[in-house]
Design a protein around this motif. Structure first.
Motif, PDB file in Angstrom:
ATOM      1  N   GLY A   1      86.351  60.095  -5.873  1.00 21.38           N
ATOM      2  CA  GLY A   1      85.494  59.446  -6.861  1.00 21.38           C
ATOM      3  C   GLY A   1      84.146  59.122  -6.239  1.00 21.38           C
ATOM      4  O   GLY A   1      83.477  59.997  -5.682  1.00 21.38           O
ATOM      5  N   ASP A   2      83.748  57.843  -6.312  1.00 19.73           N
ATOM      6  CA  ASP A   2      82.509  57.422  -5.663  1.00 19.73           C
ATOM      7  C   ASP A   2      82.718  57.125  -4.181  1.00 19.73           C
ATOM      8  O   ASP A   2      81.750  56.853  -3.458  1.00 19.73           O
ATOM      9  CB  ASP A   2      81.949  56.158  -6.346  1.00 19.73           C
ATOM     10  CG  ASP A   2      81.461  56.456  -7.762  1.00 19.73           C
ATOM     11  OD1 ASP A   2      81.094  57.623  -8.023  1.00 19.73           O
ATOM     12  OD2 ASP A   2      81.453  55.530  -8.585  1.00 19.73           O
ATOM     13  N   ASN A   3      83.967  57.169  -3.749  1.00 16.92           N
ATOM     14  CA  ASN A   3      84.287  56.910  -2.349  1.00 16.92           C
ATOM     15  C   ASN A   3      84.552  58.228  -1.628  1.00 16.92           C
ATOM     16  O   ASN A   3      84.249  59.305  -2.126  1.00 16.92           O
ATOM     17  CB  ASN A   3      85.506  55.989  -2.252  1.00 16.92           C
ATOM     18  CG  ASN A   3      85.247  54.625  -2.879  1.00 16.92           C
ATOM     19  OD1 ASN A   3      84.124  54.122  -2.837  1.00 16.92           O
ATOM     20  ND2 ASN A   3      86.279  54.031  -3.464  1.00 16.92           N
ATOM     21  N   ALA A   4      85.113  58.160  -0.430  1.00 14.99           N
ATOM     22  CA  ALA A   4      85.508  59.353   0.325  1.00 14.99           C
ATOM     23  C   ALA A   4      86.762  59.020   1.110  1.00 14.99           C
ATOM     24  O   ALA A   4      86.980  57.868   1.513  1.00 14.99           O
ATOM     25  CB  ALA A   4      84.391  59.797   1.256  1.00 14.99           C
TER      26      ALA A   4
ATOM     27  N   GLY B   1      90.920  56.059   0.361  1.00 21.84           N
ATOM     28  CA  GLY B   1      89.525  56.129  -0.026  1.00 21.84           C
ATOM     29  C   GLY B   1      88.748  54.916   0.457  1.00 21.84           C
ATOM     30  O   GLY B   1      89.224  53.779   0.365  1.00 21.84           O
ATOM     31  N   TYR B   2      87.514  55.162   0.970  1.00 21.50           N
ATOM     32  CA  TYR B   2      86.654  54.081   1.469  1.00 21.50           C
ATOM     33  C   TYR B   2      85.230  54.305   0.986  1.00 21.50           C
ATOM     34  O   TYR B   2      84.813  55.432   0.690  1.00 21.50           O
ATOM     35  CB  TYR B   2      86.699  54.023   3.002  1.00 21.50           C
ATOM     36  CG  TYR B   2      88.060  53.656   3.540  1.00 21.50           C
ATOM     37  CD1 TYR B   2      88.455  52.327   3.647  1.00 21.50           C
ATOM     38  CD2 TYR B   2      88.968  54.659   3.913  1.00 21.50           C
ATOM     39  CE1 TYR B   2      89.717  51.985   4.131  1.00 21.50           C
ATOM     40  CE2 TYR B   2      90.229  54.328   4.389  1.00 21.50           C
ATOM     41  CZ  TYR B   2      90.593  52.993   4.493  1.00 21.50           C
ATOM     42  OH  TYR B   2      91.847  52.660   4.954  1.00 21.50           O
ATOM     43  N   ARG B   3      84.450  53.228   0.955  1.00 15.95           N
ATOM     44  CA  ARG B   3      83.065  53.314   0.517  1.00 15.95           C
ATOM     45  C   ARG B   3      82.267  54.221   1.453  1.00 15.95           C
ATOM     46  O   ARG B   3      82.379  54.126   2.678  1.00 15.95           O
ATOM     47  CB  ARG B   3      82.453  51.913   0.433  1.00 15.95           C
ATOM     48  CG  ARG B   3      83.056  51.077  -0.690  1.00 15.95           C
ATOM     49  CD  ARG B   3      82.385  49.717  -0.784  1.00 15.95           C
ATOM     50  NE  ARG B   3      82.666  48.885   0.384  1.00 15.95           N
ATOM     51  CZ  ARG B   3      83.753  48.116   0.515  1.00 15.95           C
ATOM     52  NH1 ARG B   3      84.672  48.092  -0.440  1.00 15.95           N
ATOM     53  NH2 ARG B   3      83.924  47.378   1.591  1.00 15.95           N
ATOM     54  N   ARG B   4      81.437  55.058   0.861  1.00 11.11           N
ATOM     55  CA  ARG B   4      80.747  56.099   1.633  1.00 11.11           C
ATOM     56  C   ARG B   4      79.702  55.541   2.596  1.00 11.11           C
ATOM     57  O   ARG B   4      79.302  56.224   3.548  1.00 11.11           O
ATOM     58  CB  ARG B   4      80.073  57.103   0.691  1.00 11.11           C
ATOM     59  CG  ARG B   4      81.053  57.847  -0.201  1.00 11.11           C
ATOM     60  CD  ARG B   4      80.363  58.902  -1.066  1.00 11.11           C
ATOM     61  NE  ARG B   4      81.304  59.514  -2.005  1.00 11.11           N
ATOM     62  CZ  ARG B   4      81.017  60.535  -2.790  1.00 11.11           C
ATOM     63  NH1 ARG B   4      79.798  61.066  -2.774  1.00 11.11           N
ATOM     64  NH2 ARG B   4      81.927  61.029  -3.608  1.00 11.11           N
ATOM     65  N   THR B   5      79.226  54.330   2.349  1.00 13.78           N
ATOM     66  CA  THR B   5      78.171  53.783   3.223  1.00 13.78           C
ATOM     67  C   THR B   5      78.732  53.008   4.398  1.00 13.78           C
ATOM     68  O   THR B   5      77.979  52.404   5.166  1.00 13.78           O
ATOM     69  CB  THR B   5      77.218  52.897   2.417  1.00 13.78           C
ATOM     70  OG1 THR B   5      77.969  51.904   1.725  1.00 13.78           O
ATOM     71  CG2 THR B   5      76.411  53.727   1.432  1.00 13.78           C
TER      72      THR B   5
ATOM     73  N   PHE C   1      80.012  47.643   8.588  1.00 17.28           N
ATOM     74  CA  PHE C   1      80.108  47.196   7.205  1.00 17.28           C
ATOM     75  C   PHE C   1      79.134  47.955   6.305  1.00 17.28           C
ATOM     76  O   PHE C   1      78.001  48.248   6.690  1.00 17.28           O
ATOM     77  CB  PHE C   1      79.843  45.693   7.143  1.00 17.28           C
ATOM     78  CG  PHE C   1      80.084  45.069   5.805  1.00 17.28           C
ATOM     79  CD1 PHE C   1      81.277  45.266   5.132  1.00 17.28           C
ATOM     80  CD2 PHE C   1      79.109  44.289   5.205  1.00 17.28           C
ATOM     81  CE1 PHE C   1      81.495  44.688   3.890  1.00 17.28           C
ATOM     82  CE2 PHE C   1      79.321  43.705   3.970  1.00 17.28           C
ATOM     83  CZ  PHE C   1      80.522  43.901   3.312  1.00 17.28           C
ATOM     84  N   ASP C   2      79.578  48.266   5.057  1.00 19.75           N
ATOM     85  CA  ASP C   2      78.834  49.164   4.182  1.00 19.75           C
ATOM     86  C   ASP C   2      77.523  48.579   3.662  1.00 19.75           C
ATOM     87  O   ASP C   2      76.641  49.318   3.218  1.00 19.75           O
ATOM     88  CB  ASP C   2      79.698  49.602   2.997  1.00 19.75           C
ATOM     89  CG  ASP C   2      80.111  48.436   2.117  1.00 19.75           C
ATOM     90  OD1 ASP C   2      80.556  47.412   2.676  1.00 19.75           O
ATOM     91  OD2 ASP C   2      79.999  48.551   0.890  1.00 19.75           O
ATOM     92  N   LEU C   3      77.332  47.254   3.694  1.00 20.25           N
ATOM     93  CA  LEU C   3      76.104  46.659   3.162  1.00 20.25           C
ATOM     94  C   LEU C   3      75.101  46.286   4.241  1.00 20.25           C
ATOM     95  O   LEU C   3      73.885  46.315   3.997  1.00 20.25           O
ATOM     96  CB  LEU C   3      76.449  45.413   2.328  1.00 20.25           C
ATOM     97  CG  LEU C   3      77.312  45.656   1.089  1.00 20.25           C
ATOM     98  CD1 LEU C   3      77.589  44.342   0.386  1.00 20.25           C
ATOM     99  CD2 LEU C   3      76.623  46.638   0.138  1.00 20.25           C
TER     100      LEU C   3
END
Length: 629
Positions: free
Chosen positions: A597-600, A615-619, A575-577
């Motif tokens: 964008g801000d994702n990858a 696209g998914y969150r980079r973290t 999970f990204d957080l």
């Protein structure tokens, strides 16, 4: 030009005087040829017969040249063919003048410069060579440099009042690495004795056990102490009877050191035998200090091991207790040994653990044990057995030198077995050619961080094939298939910058320094994932359901043109957080190096289908499958 037949004149000269002169009435030799003109207006000189080397070779068959032709001279205009450079023409290897040496039955080059400087040969007697006032002499099997008369007692006599002799210079590490040094071998150690430097000689007659002694009394005095205090000895680590010693050292204080050097030494135990106390050579402090002895070997029994030492001209005896080995087990289970991380790759630094189950532990203590194998060091720290079943956990460090299966002999508390472990070859663990629309392209056969000794396309996917998790744009491993499912402390929630994994474009990608893939591979682009999916068929393996322990689900892509397969385990995400595990066994996610964008972008799949470019969150922590550059 007027040409004159000289034959009558030559005959007349020979009859009249026994000598012949050309352009002179007073010949000074049998044949005396003078230049007609000295101003270069006419061609002067003597032309001897001009022949090719092959012509001289042809003359061998008819014995044209023999003793009667001893001294005959010709000018060779062409070298003979290589196959004709034999017998009399063996040394006819260039254009030039040659004379026939009948005693050696060969043509000899004139002015070839053959001597003992540029050709093998033998000196028939003493020789002296002078170069700019410096002498080099060879006399009676002896050699003199700077002297023409080397001393009869010396095979090499170096004589000078202005220059010295430099033996080979090297560091102590290089000195200690000399293979089987000869007794009496001399070198100059540049950093011995606190970087003072010293001439060193090997005093040992055993080439397997060199003993380097110092010859530097001029700048490093011999070590001397006022007193050794063995009564204040302190020992770190514990010795157990019958158990090989590892990590045990004894410190001996001394007083009144003179700053001089002392040699390495090894001292054998009495009382309890089987042990040695060794000390590396070094320099004493000026005043008080400590000497550290490394205890090695296997104590023969419980009791007291005594070591009589002599350092710096003083002697004393220190003692080390040896405990009885009371620990016992009923069995070792080497067949169930586990390594974390599971993959050891040839030529790559490894740091992990090896856990060997045992049964029947009695709860007693044991000492540290250590051994080395195939470039790896295995250390079992001192500890205590559990009552019943437990594990011996070794730390494993180093770099495996050889790929293939290694068999590790394990012995503990009277029980023995062998651990079998496969060392993966260097590189990515193999590659697979897959369909890509405009041809084919190589992909890594395994996920990054997976156990590359495992079959990459099995019928049943196992934990070792899942590999590592990576946040987009970073090289660090944030988790692997063995990381617990819960939150990961310190999880990075900051996005990596654009261009972190690709400093080029999607059509012309350029691998960056923080791309986690090995040499020759990189993270694929979004377009490459799309091309793989669009030009392959796919099927699922295993049961797709969310569970931290469901390692069997995967999607397998098939290249119709060559039948090759690429199996991608459904590893889920972190999970990204918080880094908590999500969706293992239900879905798979594989990064591309392309931003959204801000994702990858990443490939994703479930049992129901494939999303080649979402696209998914980079973290997020996501799997990586590498593609060839």
């Amino acid at each position: 030009m007027k040409k004159t037949n000289l034959l009558p004149m030559l005959l007349f000269g020979a009859l009249a005087y026994g000598q012949v002169g050309v352009n002179t009435d007073t010949p000074k030799a049998t044949l005396d040829v003078k230049a007609k003109n000295m101003d270069g207006s006419t061609a002067e000189g003597i032309l001897v017969p001009r022949l090719t080397g092959n012509t001289l070779f042809s003359a061998i068959a008819s014995n044209t040249y023999g003793m009667d032709q001893n001294g005959a001279m010709v000018y060779v205009t062409e070298t003979p063919d290589p196959s004709n450079q034999v017998n009399q023409t063996l040394h006819v290897d260039a254009v030039g003048y040659y004379y026939f040496n009948a005693d050696q039955n060969e043509w000899v080059k004139m002015g070839g410069g053959n001597n003992f400087y540029n050709a093998d040969g033998s000196l028939q007697g003493p020789r002296q060579v002078t170069m700019d006032g410096n002498n080099l002499g060879f006399t009676g099997g002896r050699m003199g440099v700077g002297t023409s008369t080397p001393d009869p007692s010396a095979i090499l006599d170096l004589t000078s009042t202005t220059d010295g002799f430099l033996p080979p210079r090297m560091t102590k590490v290089q000195m200690d690495a000399i293979f089987h040094p000869a007794h009496g071998l001399v070198i100059y150690c540049t950093d011995c004795f606190g970087n003072k430097g010293c001439i060193m000689v090997n005093d040992s007659t055993n080439p397997l056990v060199p003993e380097w002694g110092s010859l530097c009394s001029s700048n490093t005095p011999n070590g001397d102490v006022l007193a050794l205090d063995c009564s204040s000895a302190t020992t770190s680590g514990t010795l157990f009877a019958g158990s090989m010693v590892s990590g045990v050292n004894t410190t001996i204080p001394y007083s009144g050191g003179n700053g001089g050097a002392y040699n390495a030494g090894s001292f054998i135990s009495t009382g309890v035998t089987g042990l040695s106390a060794t000390i590396a050579g070094g320099s004493l402090n000026s005043g008080n200090g400590n000497l550290i002895f490394n205890i090695t070997g296997t104590p023969s029994a419980a009791g007291t091991a005594n070591f009589a030492i002599t350092i710096g001209g003083k002697s004393c005896t220190f003692s080390v207790p040896v405990n009885p080995f009371l620990g016992s087990i009923t069995a070792l289970n080497c067949g169930s040994t586990s390594f974390i991380p599971p993959t050891i790759t040839q030529g790559e630094t490894y740091s992990g653990t090896m856990s060997i189950p045992y049964t029947g532990g009695n709860g007693e203590a044991y000492g540290q044990q250590q051994f080395s194998f195939n470039g790896l060091t295995f250390t079992l720290p001192a500890g205590a057995l559990v009552n019943g079943n437990g594990n011996l956990v070794y730390t494993v460090t180093g770099t495996a030198t050889t790929a293939g299966t290694m068999s590790l002999p394990i012995s503990f508390a009277g029980q023995s077995c062998n651990v079998s472990k496969t060392i993966s070859p260097s590189g990515s663990g193999g590659s697979t050619t897959m369909c890509m629309g405009n041809g084919t392209k190589l992909w890594a056969s395994h996920n990054l961080g997976a156990d590359t000794s495992l079959d990459p396309n099995p019928s049943v996917v196992t934990q070792g094939l899942h590999g590592n998790y990576y946040q987009w744009g970073r090289a660090d491993v944030v988790a692997d298939a063995y990381t617990p499912a819960g939150n990961i402390p310190g999880w990075n929630t900051v996005n990596a910058s654009n261009g972190a994994w690709n400093s080029g474009t999607e059509s012309v990608p350029v691998k960056t320094g923080i791309d986690p893939c090995p040499s020759g591979f990189r993270v694929p682009t979004r377009a490459e994932w799309v091309a793989l999916i669009n030009n392959s068929t796919s099927n699922t393996i295993g049961t797709f359901s969310t569970s931290p322990t469901n390692f069997g689900a995967a999607r397998q892509f098939n290249c119709p043109s060559n039948g090759n397969k690429l199996t991608l385990p459904a590893s889920g995400t972190r999970f990204d957080l918080t880094g908590v595990l999500s969706s293992r066994g239900y879905s798979g996610f594989y990064w591309s190096n392309t931003e959204d964008g801000d994702n990858a972008y990443a490939l994703s799949f479930t049992s129901g289908g494939v999303g080649p470019a979402n696209g998914y969150r980079r973290t997020l922590g996501v799997s990586v499958r590498c593609i060839a550059e």
